[in-house]
Design a protein around this motif. Structure first.
Motif, PDB file in Angstrom:
ATOM      1  N   LYS A  32      -6.704   8.210 -13.376  1.00 29.01           N
ATOM      2  CA  LYS A  32      -6.238   8.609 -12.046  1.00 29.01           C
ATOM      3  C   LYS A  32      -4.888   8.529 -11.936  1.00 29.01           C
ATOM      4  O   LYS A  32      -3.974   7.433 -12.794  1.00 29.01           O
ATOM      5  N   ARG A  33      -4.376   9.136 -11.220  1.00 27.24           N
ATOM      6  CA  ARG A  33      -3.139   9.500 -10.987  1.00 27.24           C
ATOM      7  C   ARG A  33      -3.537   9.731  -9.214  1.00 27.24           C
ATOM      8  O   ARG A  33      -4.304  10.514  -8.415  1.00 27.24           O
ATOM      9  N   LEU A  34      -2.783   8.725  -8.170  1.00 28.29           N
ATOM     10  CA  LEU A  34      -2.840   8.149  -6.819  1.00 28.29           C
ATOM     11  C   LEU A  34      -1.624   9.409  -7.038  1.00 28.29           C
ATOM     12  O   LEU A  34      -1.010   8.583  -6.700  1.00 28.29           O
ATOM     13  N   GLN A  35      -2.022   9.301  -4.726  1.00 31.49           N
ATOM     14  CA  GLN A  35      -1.007   9.780  -4.364  1.00 31.49           C
ATOM     15  C   GLN A  35      -0.981   9.529  -3.276  1.00 31.49           C
ATOM     16  O   GLN A  35      -2.431   9.574  -2.303  1.00 31.49           O
ATOM     17  N   VAL A  36      -0.211   8.572  -1.957  1.00 30.33           N
ATOM     18  CA  VAL A  36      -0.711   7.965  -1.278  1.00 30.33           C
ATOM     19  C   VAL A  36       1.176   8.360  -0.178  1.00 30.33           C
ATOM     20  O   VAL A  36       1.830   7.483  -0.439  1.00 30.33           O
TER      21      VAL A  36
END
Length: 178
Positions: free
Chosen positions: A84-88
């Motif tokens: 997954k790619r997470l953007q916080v």
């Protein structure tokens, strides 16, 4: 909407949210809807059947999921792993949680990640920068926060026999989720 190359095409609606290259040639009266989760191509006079088509679609995990802290995009699923790619968002924080079925490897691509872990009954924090990584073992109590002013982007590799989102046991959540 979105990018598409149309050649000798008439009266055709194109909605491109997948980011893929779409080229359409020699057609008329079509509706083309391309999202990260699905592609639909239908004639304009058949749009009345869209509810039945949507109801008949297989249930699957969506490619992009929005959360109060930001979003994640499923990049790949393989046997025993998921990427997954997470953007916080700045100020965003994932719940304090643990997983019984999976481990996680986190790599910071951009921004600054505050990794929160319980070690010997005490919550600790460590800051990771771009090109740094950490490992979360099965059963580890953990969280992730973006205390910076810019978007945090990470790659998460989950590994284990079961990788469903229902393997999240939330212990604390600043957004009030259970």
């Amino acid at each position: 909407q979105g990018d598409a190359r149309l050649y000798a095409t008439q009266n055709t609606l194109v909605y491109n949210r997948s980011g893929r290259d779409i080229a359409i040639n020699g057609v008329r009266d079509l509706v083309v809807i391309d999202t990260p989760d699905a592609l639909l191509i239908t004639s304009q006079d058949s749009t009345a059947a869209l509810r039945a088509i949507a109801a008949d679609a297989p249930v699957q995990e969506p490619q992009q999921v929005f959360r109060p802290w930001g979003n994640y995009q499923r990049l790949h699923i393989g046997q025993g792993y998921k990427i997954k790619r997470l953007q916080v968002k700045p100020g965003g924080q994932l719940s304090l949680q643990r997983h019984q079925e999976r481990a996680e490897h986190w790599v910071v691509v951009r921004g600054e990640a505050t990794v929160i872990r319980e070690q010997n009954g005490v919550l600790t924090q460590a800051v990771l920068h771009a090109n740094e990584s950490t490992f979360i073992a099965v059963g580890d109590v953990h969280s992730l926060a973006n205390h910076g002013n810019t978007l945090l982007e990470m790659i998460e590799v989950q590994s284990g026999e079961y990788l469903g989102e229902d393997d999240i046991e939330r212990l604390q959540d600043i957004y009030g989720r259970q």
